[in-house]
Write a protein that holds these residues in place. Structure first.
Motif, PDB file in Angstrom:
ATOM      1  N   VAL A  80      44.790  30.967  91.299  1.00 21.76           N
ATOM      2  CA  VAL A  80      43.876  30.022  91.930  1.00 21.76           C
ATOM      3  C   VAL A  80      43.899  30.213  93.439  1.00 21.76           C
ATOM      4  CG1 VAL A  80      43.254  27.598  92.244  1.00 21.76           C
ATOM      5  CG2 VAL A  80      44.311  28.340  90.096  1.00 21.76           C
ATOM      6  N   GLN A  81      42.721  30.335  94.026  1.00 23.58           N
ATOM      7  CA  GLN A  81      42.571  30.393  95.478  1.00 23.58           C
ATOM      8  C   GLN A  81      41.559  29.342  95.888  1.00 23.58           C
ATOM      9  OE1 GLN A  81      39.347  31.687  96.599  1.00 23.58           O
ATOM     10  NE2 GLN A  81      39.730  31.214  98.744  1.00 23.58           N
ATOM     11  N   PHE A  82      41.922  28.543  96.871  1.00 18.98           N
ATOM     12  CA  PHE A  82      40.978  27.573  97.402  1.00 18.98           C
ATOM     13  C   PHE A  82      40.687  27.880  98.860  1.00 18.98           C
ATOM     14  CE2 PHE A  82      42.763  25.088  93.834  1.00 18.98           C
ATOM     15  CZ  PHE A  82      41.575  24.883  93.150  1.00 18.98           C
ATOM     16  N   PRO A 148      47.121  37.637  87.042  1.00 17.14           N
ATOM     17  CA  PRO A 148      46.434  36.698  86.160  1.00 17.14           C
ATOM     18  C   PRO A 148      45.444  37.383  85.233  1.00 17.14           C
ATOM     19  CG  PRO A 148      45.433  36.650  88.327  1.00 17.14           C
ATOM     20  CD  PRO A 148      46.633  37.538  88.441  1.00 17.14           C
ATOM     21  N   GLU A 149      45.177  36.730  84.121  1.00 18.00           N
ATOM     22  CA  GLU A 149      44.084  37.157  83.249  1.00 18.00           C
ATOM     23  C   GLU A 149      42.778  36.501  83.682  1.00 18.00           C
ATOM     24  OE1 GLU A 149      44.916  36.822  79.044  1.00 18.00           O
ATOM     25  OE2 GLU A 149      47.065  37.146  79.403  1.00 18.00           O
ATOM     26  N   VAL A 150      42.920  35.332  84.339  1.00 11.18           N
ATOM     27  CA  VAL A 150      41.772  34.599  84.877  1.00 11.18           C
ATOM     28  C   VAL A 150      42.107  34.177  86.298  1.00 11.18           C
ATOM     29  CG1 VAL A 150      40.274  32.581  84.636  1.00 11.18           C
ATOM     30  CG2 VAL A 150      41.187  33.697  82.590  1.00 11.18           C
ATOM     31  N   VAL A 151      41.148  34.316  87.215  1.00 13.76           N
ATOM     32  CA  VAL A 151      41.369  33.856  88.582  1.00 13.76           C
ATOM     33  C   VAL A 151      40.189  32.991  89.020  1.00 13.76           C
ATOM     34  CG1 VAL A 151      40.335  35.901  89.693  1.00 13.76           C
ATOM     35  CG2 VAL A 151      42.053  34.545  90.917  1.00 13.76           C
ATOM     36  N   PHE A 152      40.508  31.895  89.695  1.00 14.04           N
ATOM     37  CA  PHE A 152      39.502  30.986  90.243  1.00 14.04           C
ATOM     38  C   PHE A 152      39.446  31.182  91.752  1.00 14.04           C
ATOM     39  CE2 PHE A 152      40.576  29.167  86.215  1.00 14.04           C
ATOM     40  CZ  PHE A 152      39.443  28.497  85.774  1.00 14.04           C
ATOM     41  N   LEU A 153      38.265  31.494  92.257  1.00 14.48           N
ATOM     42  CA  LEU A 153      38.092  31.791  93.682  1.00 14.48           C
ATOM     43  C   LEU A 153      37.015  30.892  94.271  1.00 14.48           C
ATOM     44  CD1 LEU A 153      38.060  35.706  93.436  1.00 14.48           C
ATOM     45  CD2 LEU A 153      40.024  34.237  93.986  1.00 14.48           C
ATOM     46  N   ASP A 154      37.354  30.215  95.363  1.00 14.49           N
ATOM     47  CA  ASP A 154      36.469  29.235  95.986  1.00 14.49           C
ATOM     48  C   ASP A 154      35.988  29.754  97.331  1.00 14.49           C
ATOM     49  OD1 ASP A 154      35.146  26.768  96.432  1.00 14.49           O
ATOM     50  OD2 ASP A 154      36.861  26.026  97.556  1.00 14.49           O
ATOM     51  N   GLU A 155      34.689  30.044  97.433  1.00 16.13           N
ATOM     52  CA  GLU A 155      34.095  30.504  98.700  1.00 16.13           C
ATOM     53  C   GLU A 155      34.901  31.672  99.277  1.00 16.13           C
ATOM     54  OE1 GLU A 155      31.236  29.417  99.609  1.00 16.13           O
ATOM     55  OE2 GLU A 155      31.086  27.712  98.274  1.00 16.13           O
ATOM     56  N   ILE A 156      34.971  32.741  98.524  1.00  8.89           N
ATOM     57  CA  ILE A 156      35.922  33.822  98.813  1.00  8.89           C
ATOM     58  C   ILE A 156      35.679  34.559 100.123  1.00  8.89           C
ATOM     59  CG2 ILE A 156      36.693  34.305  96.482  1.00  8.89           C
ATOM     60  CD1 ILE A 156      34.497  36.404  96.282  1.00  8.89           C
ATOM     61  N   THR A 157      34.445  34.595 100.628  1.00 10.65           N
ATOM     62  CA  THR A 157      34.196  35.383 101.834  1.00 10.65           C
ATOM     63  C   THR A 157      33.739  34.546 103.016  1.00 10.65           C
ATOM     64  OG1 THR A 157      31.921  35.908 101.136  1.00 10.65           O
ATOM     65  CG2 THR A 157      33.650  37.465 100.518  1.00 10.65           C
TER      66      THR A 157
END
Length: 243
Positions: A80-82, A148-157
């Motif tokens: 998870v990345q926020f 991870p097998e799944v990653v959550f990315l929030d506003e990555i760039t």
């Protein structure tokens, strides 16, 4: 096979329905984009999916597990990345990566990730000394360290220049080729076009479109995705601006 399954998800704050009967299915190895204006319900949806916020009704599973009751097992397999991540000021890039790596049984090689996302030269720098764009790339790396097998990315760039954005895109597409499932939010429509296999557009907590970018365009009066997106999210305002 489904990596993420969201069925009839609802979450209200008083009389305000932040998430209104949303259903989303994300396949393994897919890049899925959750889109919508600020306040559309994206953050609340993700918080409910990750189990950090209780929802009122519906069901959620990630890799066949319940994120509220199987958190420990699940987060060995989920990154998870926020957008706004906070770490202590004096920690260096290497120290942060090593601390994160120590939390997981089979972590990725963080040095390879630093190289992949063009941050290897910053390994001895303190996190607080990095530019906004460098921090953003570092937070993506931290999300990927668990393998991870799944990653959550929030506003990555957000905050990245054009070259850095392309570096991130290429890195994520390489990881997708290896089978990583990516669930992301973004306000950049060129990014969505470059990365996403399918998308869901939210408006006032309700799903108003689900499908591919090309399907979103074909069901709108426009030929460009950004114009189609504006039409979906605020048709009346967009039409007024066009007059």
């Amino acid at each position: 096979m489904e990596a993420i399954k969201i069925s009839d998800l609802c979450k209200a704050y008083g009389n305000t329905k932040a998430v209104n009967n949303i259903s989303i299915s994300v396949n393994r190895g897919e890049v899925f984009g959750l889109l919508g204006a600020n306040g559309a319900g994206k953050s609340t949806t993700i918080e409910c999916v990750l189990g950090t916020k209780k929802f009122d009704s519906g069901s959620v599973s990630i890799l066949g597990m319940n994120p509220q009751t199987e958190r420990k097992e699940l987060f060995e397999k989920v990154g998870v990345q926020f957008q706004e991540s906070n770490y202590q000021d004096k920690i260096t890039v290497t120290e942060l990566c090593e601390v994160t790596q120590a939390l997981y049984k089979q972590p990725s090689d963080y040095v390879a990730l630093l190289k992949q996302f063009s941050l290897l030269d910053k390994c001895k720098s303190q996190v607080s000394e990095l530019s906004g764009g460098e921090k953003q790339r570092l937070f993506i790396i931290v999300a990927l360290i668990p393998s991870p097998e799944v990653v959550f990315l929030d506003e990555i760039t957000t905050g990245l220049d054009s070259r850095a954005r392309r570096t991130v895109w290429n890195g994520l597409l390489e990881l997708k080729k290896k089978g990583l499932t990516i669930f992301l939010t973004s306000h950049f429509m060129d990014e969505v076009e470059a990365l996403c296999d399918r998308i869901c557009i939210l408006k006032k907590g309700t799903s108003i479109f689900s499908g591919t970018v090309q399907e979103a365009i074909s069901r709108s009066p426009f030929e460009k995705f950004e114009e189609a997106y504006l039409w979906y999210t605020d048709e009346e305002e967009f039409n007024n601006e066009s007059v």
